[in-house]
Design a protein around this motif. Structure first.
Motif, short mmCIF file in Angstrom:
data_model
loop_
_atom_site.label_atom_id
_atom_site.label_comp_id
_atom_site.label_asym_id
_atom_site.label_seq_id
_atom_site.Cartn_x
_atom_site.Cartn_y
_atom_site.Cartn_z
N GLU A 191 16.90 43.38 12.36
CA GLU A 191 17.63 42.28 11.79
C GLU A 191 18.48 42.77 10.43
OE1 GLU A 191 18.36 39.67 13.11
OE2 GLU A 191 17.17 40.06 14.94
N LEU A 192 17.44 43.72 9.64
CA LEU A 192 18.16 43.97 8.34
C LEU A 192 19.14 45.02 8.67
CD1 LEU A 192 14.57 44.96 6.92
CD2 LEU A 192 16.28 43.70 5.73
N LEU A 214 22.29 42.72 9.59
CA LEU A 214 22.75 41.71 8.46
C LEU A 214 23.54 43.11 7.85
CD1 LEU A 214 22.87 39.46 6.69
CD2 LEU A 214 20.87 40.30 5.59
N ASP A 243 26.67 43.02 9.69
CA ASP A 243 27.51 41.76 9.37
C ASP A 243 28.17 41.81 8.19
OD1 ASP A 243 26.23 40.87 11.77
OD2 ASP A 243 24.93 39.49 10.81
N ASP A 247 17.25 49.46 19.67
CA ASP A 247 17.35 49.18 21.01
C ASP A 247 16.49 49.89 21.83
OD1 ASP A 247 18.79 46.61 20.63
OD2 ASP A 247 21.01 47.83 21.06
N ARG A 280 13.08 49.45 21.58
CA ARG A 280 12.65 48.04 22.20
C ARG A 280 12.54 48.48 23.74
NH1 ARG A 280 16.42 43.18 22.44
NH2 ARG A 280 18.19 44.69 23.03
N THR A 304 16.21 37.60 6.57
CA THR A 304 17.22 38.39 7.12
C THR A 304 17.98 37.72 8.23
OG1 THR A 304 15.74 40.20 6.79
CG2 THR A 304 17.98 40.71 7.76
N LEU A 305 17.22 37.09 9.28
CA LEU A 305 17.75 36.32 10.39
C LEU A 305 18.29 34.95 9.91
CD1 LEU A 305 17.90 36.57 13.38
CD2 LEU A 305 15.55 35.19 13.51
N ARG A 309 20.05 34.75 7.02
CA ARG A 309 21.52 35.17 6.66
C ARG A 309 22.36 35.28 7.98
NH1 ARG A 309 21.95 38.57 1.38
NH2 ARG A 309 24.04 37.86 1.86
N ARG A 310 21.67 36.20 8.94
CA ARG A 310 22.58 36.64 10.04
C ARG A 310 22.92 35.26 10.77
NH1 ARG A 310 21.01 41.04 13.75
NH2 ARG A 310 23.45 41.40 13.71
N LEU A 345 25.66 33.29 8.72
CA LEU A 345 26.83 33.99 8.77
C LEU A 345 27.51 33.54 10.09
CD1 LEU A 345 26.50 37.58 7.67
CD2 LEU A 345 27.87 36.08 6.65
N ARG A 346 26.75 33.33 11.08
CA ARG A 346 27.52 32.73 12.27
C ARG A 346 27.43 31.13 12.39
NH1 ARG A 346 25.52 37.44 12.78
NH2 ARG A 346 26.39 39.05 14.07
N SER A 400 18.06 40.28 20.58
CA SER A 400 19.44 40.51 20.09
C SER A 400 19.99 39.38 19.80
CB SER A 400 20.21 41.32 21.05
OG SER A 400 20.92 40.26 21.83
#
Lengths: 318, 143
Positions: free
Chosen positions: A114-115, A118, A121, A149, A152, B17-18, B20-21, B24-25, B106
């Motif tokens: 996630e970091l 972001l 993003d 990935d 994972r 973090t999630l 914020r992501r 953003l969406r 994801s």
């Protein structure tokens, strides 16, 4: 009583009053005279005693031997059962450990993902224009995500493995399991130029069985085949549906199994491999697994020509 | 109108973090660090979808699911799990969770799942307006 006659011989004499008549019965007997019938009787008695004790002794020895043999056999099968139990318990705990590790990794991995996500993003045109390193930042952030990935993929496979270690009945495609097992030995086979031939019946029906256990059986048979063949040899895996079962054959053109060992192949701890190389449990466990799955494991072997192991699985669930 | 999501996880860096992501969406995101906090927040401002971690100190995600289904029958729950505990996730599903996802997930997959859950929430709400009292019969879940 004992008395002496006039010529000096010793004589044994016995008296007895007869009850019906007023007579005295007197019996003289010369002790030196041989008591033949008596001796005869004693000899027969001795012989009978001897024969009887021999018979009893023989029976005792025979039964003790049998008992000891049976105890030894029971002991062997108990040890084998325990070894198998320990083996499957080890697999299950290994699976649990894998699951635990995968879990511990997944949580921080999710945070890393996630970091990095972001960061990606937030990278915009303005940022890209702001520094000569901005492109590198962008690339690296993407790479971090690719590696997340990848990791994972690993942890999820580990979780899958953990689940597979638990005893579990599922609808399975035996061909898939055979192919999976084959993929494990492909590398070594190609090193040694051993040809792997697949003759898998594409119309094989799905059956209810335990995927992990079947995989263990196939892998064991394939490993044995690989040990048996010379470099440049041939291993053939065939699958086929017959009346009420699915048949999988693992055939090699290796050294074969000598006739005198045929009876002992499935015995626990029986191995022809060098000490430390084989536990002698592989085929024994396979045999037990197949019985447990309601199927069977059998083989034919001609020394010098090769061996074929036949796995038979019931079509109807047990 | 933006979908309102409540993220519940004891791993703060993950949650923040999630958040914020997802923001953003164009999602509206609330966060909570524990199930208890989430339940308290839930009665103040009802989200459309709750994304719950299965394993948290204190009340687990499974228990929280049951509680949410009881107090807020139209709020959808998506479980996030880092564990192989398929059983726990299955239990969560029988508690009425919409679906479960394996960590790390994801972002796109998560958003699709949130959108699906939101769609079902709208269906549920349309259903319960005519027939109050029963989210029953919608059990099970998607994908």
């Amino acid at each position: 009583m004992s008395r002496r006659t006039t010529d000096g011989r010793r004589i044994l004499t016995a008296f007895a009053w007869l009850t019906t008549k007023d007579w005295l019965l007197v019996i003289d007997r010369d002790p030196t005279e041989p008591a033949t019938p008596l001796r005869e009787a004693r000899r027969i008695e001795l012989a009978a005693l001897l024969i009887a004790s021999l018979l009893v002794g023989g029976a005792v020895v025979f039964h003790t031997r049998q008992l000891v043999a049976r105890l030894a056999a029971e002991d062997r099968s108990r040890v084998a059962a325990e070894a198998q139990l320990a083996h499957s318990a080890r697999l299950v705990s290994l699976g649990r450990m894998a699951a635990g590790v995968a879990h511990e990794i997944n949580n921080p991995l999710a945070a890393i993902g996630e970091l990095a996500g972001l960061m990606e993003d937030l990278i915009d045109d303005q940022f890209l224009a702001s520094s000569p390193h901005a492109r590198l930042f962008q690339d690296n952030v993407r790479k971090i995500q690719q590696h997340v990935d990848r990791t994972r993929g690993i942890t999820h496979r580990m979780l899958g493995f953990a689940r597979r270690m638990e005893p579990h009945q599922d609808m399975v495609n035996v061909n898939d399991i055979a192919n999976e097992a084959l993929s494990f030995i492909e590398r070594e086979a190609s090193f040694r130029q051993v040809e792997l031939i697949r003759q898998l019946d594409a119309d094989l029906p799905m059956i209810k069985s335990d995927r992990a256990q079947l995989q263990q059986v196939f892998l064991n048979l394939l490993n044995n085949a690989l040990d048996a063949v010379e470099d440049g040899g041939r291993i053939m895996v065939t699958s086929r549906a017959v009346a009420d079962s699915v048949l999988v054959m693992v055939e090699d053109d290796g050294c074969g199994i000598p006739e005198e060992l045929h009876d002992r192949i499935f015995d626990p701890f029986f191995t022809t491999k060098a000490p430390g190389e084989g536990s002698g449990l592989g085929l024994s466990i396979c045999h037990t697994i197949m019985k447990g799955l309601g199927g069977s494991l059998s083989f034919d072997s001609a020394p010098g020509e090769g061996t074929v192991f036949r796995v038979r699985l019931p079509r109807t669930p047990v | 109108m933006a979908i309102k999501v409540l993220l519940v996880d004891d791993e703060t860096s993950f949650v923040e973090t999630l958040k914020r992501r997802l923001t953003l969406r164009r999602l509206e995101v609330l966060t909570a660090a524990s199930a208890a906090e989430a339940l308290a927040l839930l009665s103040e401002q009802e989200p459309d979808v709750v994304v719950l971690d299965v394993r948290m100190p204190g009340m687990s995600g499974i228990e929280a699911t049951r509680e949410i289904r009881r107090t807020h029958p139209t709020v959808e729950v998506i479980l996030l799990t880092g564990h192989a505990s398929l059983e726990a996730s299955m239990e969560g599903m029988t508690m009425g969770a919409f679906d479960y996802l394996l960590k790390p997930v994801s972002i796109d997959e998560l958003i699709f799942k949130i959108e699906d859950a939101h769609r079902r929430r709208n269906l549920r709400r349309a259903g319960t307006e005519g027939e109050p009292g029963g989210p029953d019969g919608h059990g099970g879940g998607g994908g």
